[in-house]
Design an enzyme around this catalytic site. Structure first.
Site, PDB file in Angstrom:
ATOM      1  N   ARG A 287      36.287 -31.011  -4.521  1.00  0.00           N
ATOM      2  CA  ARG A 287      35.214 -30.258  -3.869  1.00  0.00           C
ATOM      3  C   ARG A 287      35.394 -28.797  -4.239  1.00  0.00           C
ATOM      4  NH1 ARG A 287      35.091 -31.095   2.379  1.00  0.00           N
ATOM      5  NH2 ARG A 287      34.199 -33.126   1.816  1.00  0.00           N
TER       6      ARG A 287
ATOM      7  N   ARG B 162      36.849 -23.462   5.598  1.00  0.00           N
ATOM      8  CA  ARG B 162      36.224 -24.114   4.450  1.00  0.00           C
ATOM      9  C   ARG B 162      35.215 -23.189   3.791  1.00  0.00           C
ATOM     10  NH1 ARG B 162      36.363 -29.779   5.066  1.00  0.00           N
ATOM     11  NH2 ARG B 162      38.321 -30.405   6.049  1.00  0.00           N
TER      12      ARG B 162
ATOM     13  N   LYS C 245      40.178 -28.583  10.536  1.00  0.00           N
ATOM     14  CA  LYS C 245      39.239 -27.894   9.651  1.00  0.00           C
ATOM     15  C   LYS C 245      38.467 -26.821  10.425  1.00  0.00           C
ATOM     16  CE  LYS C 245      36.989 -31.630   8.535  1.00  0.00           C
ATOM     17  NZ  LYS C 245      35.986 -32.680   8.201  1.00  0.00           N
TER      18      LYS C 245
ATOM     19  N   LYS D  84      34.905 -24.200  10.058  1.00  0.00           N
ATOM     20  CA  LYS D  84      33.709 -23.988   9.256  1.00  0.00           C
ATOM     21  C   LYS D  84      32.880 -22.812   9.734  1.00  0.00           C
ATOM     22  CE  LYS D  84      33.497 -28.846   8.048  1.00  0.00           C
ATOM     23  NZ  LYS D  84      32.690 -30.081   8.163  1.00  0.00           N
TER      24      LYS D  84
ATOM     25  N   CYS E 279      24.861 -38.894   3.969  1.00  0.00           N
ATOM     26  CA  CYS E 279      26.210 -38.555   3.506  1.00  0.00           C
ATOM     27  C   CYS E 279      26.587 -39.495   2.370  1.00  0.00           C
ATOM     28  CB  CYS E 279      27.205 -38.702   4.645  1.00  0.00           C
ATOM     29  SG  CYS E 279      27.530 -40.422   5.051  1.00  0.00           S
TER      30      CYS E 279
ATOM     31  N   CYS F  19      33.916 -42.862   0.011  1.00  0.00           N
ATOM     32  CA  CYS F  19      34.459 -42.362   1.268  1.00  0.00           C
ATOM     33  C   CYS F  19      35.321 -43.410   1.968  1.00  0.00           C
ATOM     34  CB  CYS F  19      33.339 -41.944   2.215  1.00  0.00           C
ATOM     35  SG  CYS F  19      34.005 -41.385   3.786  1.00  0.00           S
TER      36      CYS F  19
ATOM     37  N   CYS G 261      29.327 -43.199   9.109  1.00  0.00           N
ATOM     38  CA  CYS G 261      30.260 -43.298  10.236  1.00  0.00           C
ATOM     39  C   CYS G 261      29.960 -42.139  11.172  1.00  0.00           C
ATOM     40  CB  CYS G 261      31.706 -43.269   9.733  1.00  0.00           C
ATOM     41  SG  CYS G 261      32.379 -41.611   9.565  1.00  0.00           S
TER      42      CYS G 261
ATOM     43  N   CYS H 224      28.813 -36.160   8.726  1.00  0.00           N
ATOM     44  CA  CYS H 224      28.773 -35.275   7.554  1.00  0.00           C
ATOM     45  C   CYS H 224      27.380 -34.814   7.154  1.00  0.00           C
ATOM     46  CB  CYS H 224      29.466 -35.935   6.383  1.00  0.00           C
ATOM     47  SG  CYS H 224      31.210 -36.246   6.713  1.00  0.00           S
TER      48      CYS H 224
HETATM   49  C1  SRM Z   1      30.334 -34.445   0.960  1.00  0.00           C
HETATM   50  C2  SRM Z   1      30.089 -34.330   2.469  1.00  0.00           C
HETATM   51  C3  SRM Z   1      28.844 -35.105   2.908  1.00  0.00           C
HETATM   52  C4  SRM Z   1      27.653 -34.945   2.002  1.00  0.00           C
HETATM   53  O1  SRM Z   1      26.975 -35.969   1.822  1.00  0.00           O
HETATM   54  O2  SRM Z   1      27.371 -33.830   1.539  1.00  0.00           O
HETATM   55  C5  SRM Z   1      31.243 -34.788   3.317  1.00  0.00           C
HETATM   56  C6  SRM Z   1      32.031 -35.846   2.950  1.00  0.00           C
HETATM   57  C7  SRM Z   1      33.162 -36.240   3.621  1.00  0.00           C
HETATM   58  N1  SRM Z   1      33.588 -35.752   4.794  1.00  0.00           N
HETATM   59 FE1  SRM Z   1      32.569 -34.559   5.971  1.00  0.00          FE
HETATM   60  N2  SRM Z   1      31.415 -34.084   4.448  1.00  0.00           N
HETATM   61  C8  SRM Z   1      30.532 -33.067   4.385  1.00  0.00           C
HETATM   62  C9  SRM Z   1      30.141 -32.284   5.419  1.00  0.00           C
HETATM   63  C10 SRM Z   1      30.509 -32.472   6.740  1.00  0.00           C
HETATM   64  C11 SRM Z   1      29.830 -31.953   7.891  1.00  0.00           C
HETATM   65  C12 SRM Z   1      28.537 -31.125   7.845  1.00  0.00           C
HETATM   66  C13 SRM Z   1      28.819 -29.651   7.964  1.00  0.00           C
HETATM   67  O3  SRM Z   1      29.986 -29.237   8.019  1.00  0.00           O
HETATM   68  O4  SRM Z   1      27.817 -28.928   7.987  1.00  0.00           O
HETATM   69  C14 SRM Z   1      30.485 -32.436   8.989  1.00  0.00           C
HETATM   70  C15 SRM Z   1      30.089 -32.220  10.467  1.00  0.00           C
HETATM   71  C16 SRM Z   1      30.428 -30.901  10.997  1.00  0.00           C
HETATM   72  C17 SRM Z   1      31.830 -30.898  11.549  1.00  0.00           C
HETATM   73  O5  SRM Z   1      32.749 -30.594  10.780  1.00  0.00           O
HETATM   74  O6  SRM Z   1      31.968 -31.225  12.748  1.00  0.00           O
HETATM   75  C18 SRM Z   1      31.570 -33.222   8.501  1.00  0.00           C
HETATM   76  C19 SRM Z   1      32.469 -33.884   9.294  1.00  0.00           C
HETATM   77  C20 SRM Z   1      33.524 -34.637   8.819  1.00  0.00           C
HETATM   78  C21 SRM Z   1      34.553 -35.226   9.641  1.00  0.00           C
HETATM   79  C22 SRM Z   1      34.666 -35.093  11.165  1.00  0.00           C
HETATM   80  C23 SRM Z   1      35.296 -33.812  11.503  1.00  0.00           C
HETATM   81  C24 SRM Z   1      35.519 -33.652  12.967  1.00  0.00           C
HETATM   82  O7  SRM Z   1      36.322 -32.785  13.331  1.00  0.00           O
HETATM   83  O8  SRM Z   1      34.923 -34.393  13.744  1.00  0.00           O
HETATM   84  C25 SRM Z   1      35.418 -35.907   8.748  1.00  0.00           C
HETATM   85  C26 SRM Z   1      36.653 -36.726   9.133  1.00  0.00           C
HETATM   86  C27 SRM Z   1      37.827 -35.849   9.521  1.00  0.00           C
HETATM   87  O9  SRM Z   1      37.806 -34.649   9.241  1.00  0.00           O
HETATM   88  O10 SRM Z   1      38.769 -36.431  10.053  1.00  0.00           O
HETATM   89  C28 SRM Z   1      34.889 -35.699   7.427  1.00  0.00           C
HETATM   90  C29 SRM Z   1      35.454 -36.200   6.255  1.00  0.00           C
HETATM   91  C30 SRM Z   1      34.805 -36.301   5.081  1.00  0.00           C
HETATM   92  C31 SRM Z   1      35.372 -37.034   3.866  1.00  0.00           C
HETATM   93  C32 SRM Z   1      36.229 -36.065   3.103  1.00  0.00           C
HETATM   94  C33 SRM Z   1      36.081 -38.345   4.174  1.00  0.00           C
HETATM   95  C34 SRM Z   1      37.596 -38.263   4.298  1.00  0.00           C
HETATM   96  O11 SRM Z   1      38.068 -37.408   5.072  1.00  0.00           O
HETATM   97  O12 SRM Z   1      38.265 -39.051   3.647  1.00  0.00           O
HETATM   98  C35 SRM Z   1      34.059 -37.332   3.106  1.00  0.00           C
HETATM   99  C36 SRM Z   1      34.190 -37.474   1.591  1.00  0.00           C
HETATM  100  C37 SRM Z   1      33.184 -38.513   1.106  1.00  0.00           C
HETATM  101  C38 SRM Z   1      33.043 -38.518  -0.372  1.00  0.00           C
HETATM  102  O13 SRM Z   1      33.398 -39.559  -0.981  1.00  0.00           O
HETATM  103  O14 SRM Z   1      32.569 -37.529  -0.938  1.00  0.00           O
HETATM  104  N3  SRM Z   1      33.763 -34.935   7.488  1.00  0.00           N
HETATM  105  N4  SRM Z   1      31.573 -33.225   7.104  1.00  0.00           N
HETATM  106  C39 SRM Z   1      29.945 -32.904   2.996  1.00  0.00           C
HETATM  107  C40 SRM Z   1      30.790 -31.940   2.174  1.00  0.00           C
HETATM  108  C41 SRM Z   1      30.722 -30.562   2.753  1.00  0.00           C
HETATM  109  C42 SRM Z   1      31.409 -29.554   1.885  1.00  0.00           C
HETATM  110  O15 SRM Z   1      30.944 -29.351   0.740  1.00  0.00           O
HETATM  111  O16 SRM Z   1      32.404 -28.966   2.331  1.00  0.00           O
HETATM  112  S1  SF4 Z   2      29.949 -39.329   7.639  1.00  0.00           S
HETATM  113 FE1  SF4 Z   2      31.616 -40.724   7.591  1.00  0.00          FE
HETATM  114  S2  SF4 Z   2      30.985 -42.070   5.976  1.00  0.00           S
HETATM  115 FE2  SF4 Z   2      29.753 -40.348   5.744  1.00  0.00          FE
HETATM  116  S3  SF4 Z   2      30.852 -39.147   4.297  1.00  0.00           S
HETATM  117 FE3  SF4 Z   2      31.416 -38.413   6.302  1.00  0.00          FE
HETATM  118  S4  SF4 Z   2      33.212 -39.511   6.710  1.00  0.00           S
HETATM  119 FE4  SF4 Z   2      32.294 -40.597   5.070  1.00  0.00          FE
END
Ligand code: SRM
Ligand code: SF4
Ligand SMILES: Cc1cc2nc3c(=O)[nH]c(=O)nc-3n(C[C@H](O)[C@H](O)[C@H](O)COP(=O)(O)OP(=O)(O)OC[C@H]3O[C@@H](n4cnc5c(N)ncnc54)[C@H](O)[C@@H]3O)c2cc1C
Ligand SMILES: Cc1cc2nc3c(=O)[nH]c(=O)nc-3n(C[C@H](O)[C@H](O)[C@H](O)COP(=O)(O)O)c2cc1C
Lengths: 581, 570
Positions: free
Chosen positions: B73, B142, B207, B209, B427, B433, B472, B476
């Protein structure tokens, strides 16, 4: 102690055998033996086949040289030695790998049995002696009586090239050809046997013939299974490439009802394939013989209906009198035309009315294909594993399939059966367990090394082992990855380097990894390590050797010649071993 | 509630500032993986160890380990790239990745499927175009997001400048990235104490943001993030200062009501020159107050729920050494992108393209990756990635506009007609993922086809309705801020959330659980039908569903899980 004098009217190895029996025999045994042998002359019949008394005059020596890769020539060398002995000659058999040319000039009678490999090359380990024989320094052979038997495969343009060249060379050096050369195709047994008879006759001086006691002391006893074709059950049949790979490499586990043949790491199995029914049907359709069930099953089961050789084209021309085919031969274009083509193309391109006999006369018996055994009996018991890569390609607008590899890939299934025969290769065996080994085996070339590693685990070998593997991609083509990881963990394998050619814009092959690791590599070799290469003969084996020469040159700051010599020395010491195809 | 530190805290502690045993791990060529602890650390370097889940069933039978590969990323503050940077990422995707580029919901680019042996080569190449993936993931600040508003370049210039200065200020100081990936020499000794004045040895509990929004557009979904800045402009259109928002977050876990998504609260107003100070203060308070025992309770949103906003504000003001003034009024109109051409101040144009779910690739009939390569090669404009996984070609000179548009149209990059699709996000989920419970990116287009049919029946095809799907509950694609939110529950099963505000100020509520494809369509169609008939002028779908009483209006915090479900028969 060795009671039997070297002058005894026996072949050296027979003297050894006698010494082994008599030397270790108790006085009682010897007394019995004496009486027994005495008795033989008196009684007719008796336990052994008896013939008139041995000649008083010592047997004339016969030098038999063989140039062999996969053991056929070697076996025939043994056959002719036996026949010669029967006829009162004193044969000594020499692997061309060990041949010193001086031995030739001192010889009175000389036989060469030579196979051709690669694209008209000598078998790998015969290369040095072959070049010397063809070179300036070759000794005169005036008056030496000789004969040559050539082994080959009409499927190759350079059919029996090496046998032919040796035959010419011996004559050019002044040798006296007492028997004409015979060029054998893959089904060599009968023609070879006939040639051996004639050769022995031609080489035997008058009235020396058949006047010795023929006691068959029989070489090393082997389980019947070892030289018979046996049926094995397929207990595992899995494509080791990922479903994303454009390759298909089958891991085949075979089990044997009455025990596995007594194979050693490095040996291969000859696998008896069947033709693809779809191909045979297409062939018969084109030949206008569709529906001939007898011919169909004969073709599927036992004829080579794919290979297109010059010989085939000539037979076709003469049997059918096809004008264009005649012309093709006359214009000397046939050679070029057959490249990449199969029998089916000949008949499709030059159609003409054919009867079953004519068509059959264009084919030869379906030959088995060799596959390196990828397991050790010490680990898998009565199983044997093979690793078979499906040969598929397209040429002249037709999709082609390798007969045996696709028989394995597409026809065989778990629970089914397949016919195989042990093909020993004592020239590709493991050294003492305390010696280091370096194994270079990209693609299916890695198969015997899985056997090596299993064997070394079972024997708790103290020597180190180092494997170089390569294929297309790490993710989809890493054959036996989990096995290697396990071996590295439990120490059966000391280290491993990999080269995947399609993971990066620039292609990386095993020889590049050898170069990267050259310092340690040479260090291992200086420490007495054995160097094994298995797999593709056309490019890989050559590239690896070239790279090893460069490595010596670089690490030890040697001239090109000196570096080459370093590798030649490895080869002479039989520490550079190849099994390539 | 565990009472000792979470495992990740020990890993960070022992990692000598994010080094761990990554270097040794990279040298092992026989496995495509790295050890578990390093897999946690590598996130701080912007990478995730993943495996192709489509291939899992066959691997063991084929005597192969899982099909491991890394996701990289890139860190791209505000999502702005030069064409050269775009071209490099495009090339790397094809040379080392799975051939595609993935524009993310946080304005970055992800490369998937980079095998371990190619990581260094890829990161070195990224470095040559002055990009990196430092802190793109991990328990640290981030990528800082910034509103994409091409039509007001001046305000945008201020916002992007702010985003970049925050981003720079909060970068980790450790040299680990340079050492491990770029073969930089390790500065011997000494530096340990000096390292990480802001974060310390163990960085943040979780994390973190930050986003910068410029009303009326809320494309960054300012309320979804830990820390946010809302631009407040004076009558001349110049930036007067910023409202500060804290405590937003989306992630939750099914069946664990103590976890919940939360919208951020406005904490006050500050001047531009104080923004970096405030940001650092918010980060360090969370560093010290955040929960380091339970990772599911470690985000700033829970710190604020537990301590209360006023206590938190007081501590921030103390550490920043300033007083926040009361928040200034602002209005958001939408979270979506303005597709098509918009006029820039200097007469040049900005073209906003539609990239379905952010996946840039070539497929038969839609050679999008190639088209964007051509466009990038034509001129030195900006490529701006939007928070909705879309792309803006910014500052296109007049004489090139026709050609750029032609290339985009041919590749199917111009926004679709369907108002639902224009406002959709999914997502990544399967196959890369590791946390996905259901398909998302690969399934949403199919669902949209079905829903578009129904919308057409009721004359709603052109209406803008926000729909977001995730595989899930981690959220994201910020599904809890969508008028229609679909959250994966299991293979082919989704929970349906309804009733969020179109402008991203209010979350939705759980409406129905475990729906399959047919179930989703069946649940929504009657609501579409009713909305088409009974809505008031300009009334949004989400707002209507609440007024009509289909779902309860969602309140913040743990209340998110209260009075869920259908409130009346549709
Ligand atoms: C690529 C992306 C989704 C997309 O379709 O664009 C994404 C993809 C993933 N996110 Fe996310 N997140 C992405 C934005 C978000 C957002 C949206 C935002 O930040 O505006 C959220 C919700 C906001 C938040 O953080 O609460 C988000 C909340 C999570 C979470 C839950 C975090 C939490 O504290 O609840 C996880 C899981 C974790 O961190 O344990 C996670 C984890 C992941 C992981 C890395 C899975 C993992 O931990 O193994 C995913 C990788 C999937 C893949 O194969 O690419 N991602 N993730 C976004 C990349 C953002 C970036 O460029 O940095
Ligand atoms: S929402 Fe869940 S399934 Fe979708 S990319 Fe984030 S961690 Fe993976
Ligand atoms: C000692 C030894 C050990 C071996 N061990 C193994 C092993 O462990 N695993 C393994 O897979 N193989 C091994 N081989 C090779 C194996 O014996 C067969 O040669 C191979 O499987 C092909 O046989 P086939 O019947 O499928 O193809 P065939 O029907 O024999 O067809 C092969 C022929 O097709 C033609 N051909 C092939 N590719 C092309 C192309 N791209 N373009 C044009 N023409 C082409 C060539 O004329 C080639 O000779 C070994 C060979 C030897 C001698
Ligand atoms: C890889 C390979 C290449 C071969 N090349 C030739 C060739 O160029 N010309 C030829 O007449 N026979 C060729 N042959 C056939 C062999 O000479 C034949 O199998 C012979 O019986 C092998 O004898 P050996 O077991 O003593 O080595 C080739 C066989 C293989 C497997």
């Amino acid at each position: 102690m060795s009671p039997i004098p070297k002058t005894a009217p026996f072949a050296d190895e027979e003297i050894d055998l006698l010494n082994r029996v008599v030397g270790t025999a108790t006085p009682v045994q010897r007394a019995w033996l004496a009486g027994f042998l005495a008795g033989i002359d008196a009684s007719s019949g008796g336990a052994l086949s008896v013939q008139p008394a041995a000649p008083t005059r010592p047997a004339e020596p016969l030098t038999i040289v063989y140039a062999s890769e996969s053991g056929n020539s070697e076996k025939l060398a043994g056959d002719i030695a036996k026949a010669a002995r029967k006829n009162g000659l004193k044969p000594s058999v020499i692997d061309m790998a060990d041949l010193e040319l001086s031995a030739l000039s001192s010889a009175k009678k000389l036989v060469f049995i030579a196979a051709t490999w690669g694209e008209g090359d000598p078998p790998a380990r015969a290369v040095r002696a072959y070049n010397e024989l063809m070179g300036e320094a070759a000794p005169r052979l005036d008056g030496v009586e000789f004969g040559v038997l050539a082994l080959g495969d009409t499927a190759y343009v350079e059919f029996c090239a090496i046998g032919k060249k040796i035959d010419e060379r011996l004559a050019a050096l002044g040798g006296k050809r007492v028997i004409d050369r015979v060029d054998c195709d893959l089904d060599f047994s009968e023609p070879a046997a006939r040639w051996i008879d004639d050769a022995v006759k031609a080489l035997t001086p008058p009235n020396a013939g058949g006047r010795v006691i023929e006691v068959d002391f029989g070489g090393k006893p082997v389980a019947a299974a070892n030289n018979d074709i046996i049926e094995a059950e397929i207990t595992e049949h899995v494509d080791l490439n990922s479903s994303r790979s454009d390759k298909e490499t089958i891991h085949l586990a075979l089990s044997f009802e009455n025990g596995a043949p007594a194979y050693e790491p490095g040996d291969s199995l000859d696998l008896y394939p069947e033709n693809d029914p779809a191909y045979v049907d297409e062939l018969l359709r084109i030949a206008g013989l569709a529906g001939d069930e007898k011919l169909r099953s004969d073709f599927i089961k036992s004829r080579d209906v794919t290979t297109l050789s010059l010989k085939t084209v000539e037979t076709y021309a003469e049997k059918t009198g096809h004008q264009y085919v005649k012309a093709l031969i006359a214009d000397g274009q046939a050679r070029e035309w057959i490249a990449g083509r199969q029998l089916i193309d000949l008949i499709a391109t030059f159609p003409i009315a054919l009867d079953p006999e004519k068509l059959r006369s264009l084919t030869r018996p379906l030959a088995p294909r060799a596959y390196s055994i990828a397991s050790s009996r010490r680990e898998v018991g009565d199983e044997a594993h093979l690793l078979v890569s499906a040969v598929r390609y397209e040429s002249h607008g037709r999709a082609r399939k390798g007969v045996a590899s696709n028989y394995v890939a597409e026809h065989l299934t778990k629970g089914g059966h397949v016919r195989v025969k042990l093909k020993p290769n004592r020239h590709f065996a493991l050294p003492a367990t305390d010696r280091d080994i370096i194994m270079v085996g990209p693609g299916t070339g890695v198969a015997p090394f899985r056997a090596f590693v299993q064997e070394r685990r079972a024997t708790q070998a103290s020597g180190r082992s180092w494997l170089f593997f390569g294929d297309r991609t790490f993710t989809h083509d890493f054959l036996y990855q989990l096995d290697w990881q396990e071996a590295l963990k439990d120490g059966a394998l000391t280290r491993m380097d990999v080269a995947f050619s399609r993971d990066t814009p620039e292609k990386i092959y095993v020889q590049h990894k050898l170069w990267d690791r050259r310092a340690e590599l040479i260090e291992w070799l200086d420490g007495g390590a054995y160097f094994y290469v298995c797999g593709d003969a056309k490019a890989m084996a050559k590239d690896v050797r070239t790279m090893l020469v460069r490595a010596y040159g670089d690490v030890k700051a040697l001239s090109a010649d000196a570096a080459e010599q370093a590798v030649v020395t490895l080869e002479r010491e039989k520490r550079y071993l190849q099994d390539t195809y | 509630m565990p009472d000792e530190l979470s495992r990740n805290e020990r890993i960070k502690e022992a990692s000598q500032y994010l080094r761990g045993t990554l270097e040794q791990g990279l040298r092992d060529e026989i496995t495509g993986a790295i050890v578990e602890d390093d897999a946690q650390l590598v996130k701080f370097h912007g990478m995730y160890l993943q495996d192709d889940r489509d291939l899992r069933p066959e691997r063991t039978r084929k005597k192969m380990e899982k099909a491991f590969a890394f996701m990289i990323r890139v860190r791209i503050p505000g999502g702005v790239l030069t064409p050269q940077q775009w071209l490099m990422l495009d090339k790397l995707a094809r040379d080392y990745g799975n051939g595609t580029m993935r524009l993310t919901t946080r304005q970055t680019v992800q490369l998937h499927g980079v095998i371990k042996s190619n990581l260094k080569a890829t990161l070195k190449a990224i470095d040559t175009v002055l990009l990196n993936s430092i802190a793109a993931c991990g328990d640290i600040n981030r990528n800082v997001m910034c509103n994409v508003l091409p039509e007001q370049s001046h305000a945008h210039a201020a916002a992007i400048a702010l985003a970049r200065s925050i981003s720079d200020h909060l970068l980790p100081h450790t040299a680990a990235y340079r050492e491990i990936w770029l073969d930089g020499v390790r500065i011997a000794g000494g530096e340990e104490e000096a390292t990480e004045p802001i974060y310390g040895k163990t960085y943040l509990p979780r994390k973190f943001k930050i986003v910068v929004a410029v009303p009326p557009s809320n494309d960054v979904d300012v309320f979804a993030h830990d820390l946010g800045y809302i631009a407040i402009t004076d009558e001349t259109g110049k930036i007067a200062g910023w409202n500060v928002t804290v405590g937003g977050g989306m992630g939750m876990t099914h069946g664990e009501p103590e976890t919940y998504p939360r919208v951020a609260e406005v904490m006050g107003f500050c001047r531009t020159e104080d923004v970096v100070k405030v940001s650092e203060a918010v980060v360090t308070v969370q560093r010290d107050w955040g929960d380091r025992k339970n990772r599911k309770h470690a985000r700033l949103k829970y710190t604020i729920e537990d301590r209360g906003l006023s206590a938190f504000r007081a501590e921030v003001e103390k550490r920043a050494g300033i007083q926040l003034s009361p928040a200034k009024p602002y209005t958001f109109t939408s979270t979506g992108d303005r597709y098509g051409w918009t006029e820039g101040v200097d007469g040049s144009g900005h073209l906003t393209l539609f990239v379905q779910n952010g996946r840039v690739r070539d497929v038969p009939g839609a050679q999008q990756q190639s088209a964007l390569r051509k466009i990038a090669e034509m001129h030195d404009y900006d490529f701006r990635i939007t928070p909705n996984q879309n792309l803006v070609i910014s500052n296109v000179p007049t004489h090139l506009q026709a050609e750029v548009e032609r290339l985009a149209r041919e590749a199917g990059l111009l926004a679709p007609w369907s108002g639902l699709r224009r406002n959709s996000m999914a997502c990544v989920a399967l196959p890369t993922c590791g946390l996905a419970l259901a398909e998302s990116e690969r399934y949403l287009p199919t669902l949209l086809d079905a829903l578009d049919e129904k919308l057409a029946l009721h004359g709603l095809s052109a209406d803008n309705i926000v729909i977001r799907m995730t595989g899930c509950p981690n959220g994201c694609a910020r599904p809890y801020l969508a008028e229609i939110g679909l959250v994966g529950k299991g293979p082919g099963r989704y929970n349906l959330y309804l009733g969020a505000a179109f402008d991203g100020t209010r979350m939705n509520k759980l409406y129905a659980e475990d729906l399959d494809h047919a179930g989703i369509v069946a649940a929504l169609e009657p609501l579409f039908a009713e909305y088409a008939k009974a809505r008031q002028k300009d009334e949004r779908f989400g707002d209507y569903l609440i007024r009509a009483g289909h779902v309860a209006k969602s309140e913040n915090g743990a209340q998110f899980h209260a009075n869920t479900g259908k409130q009346k028969a549709a």
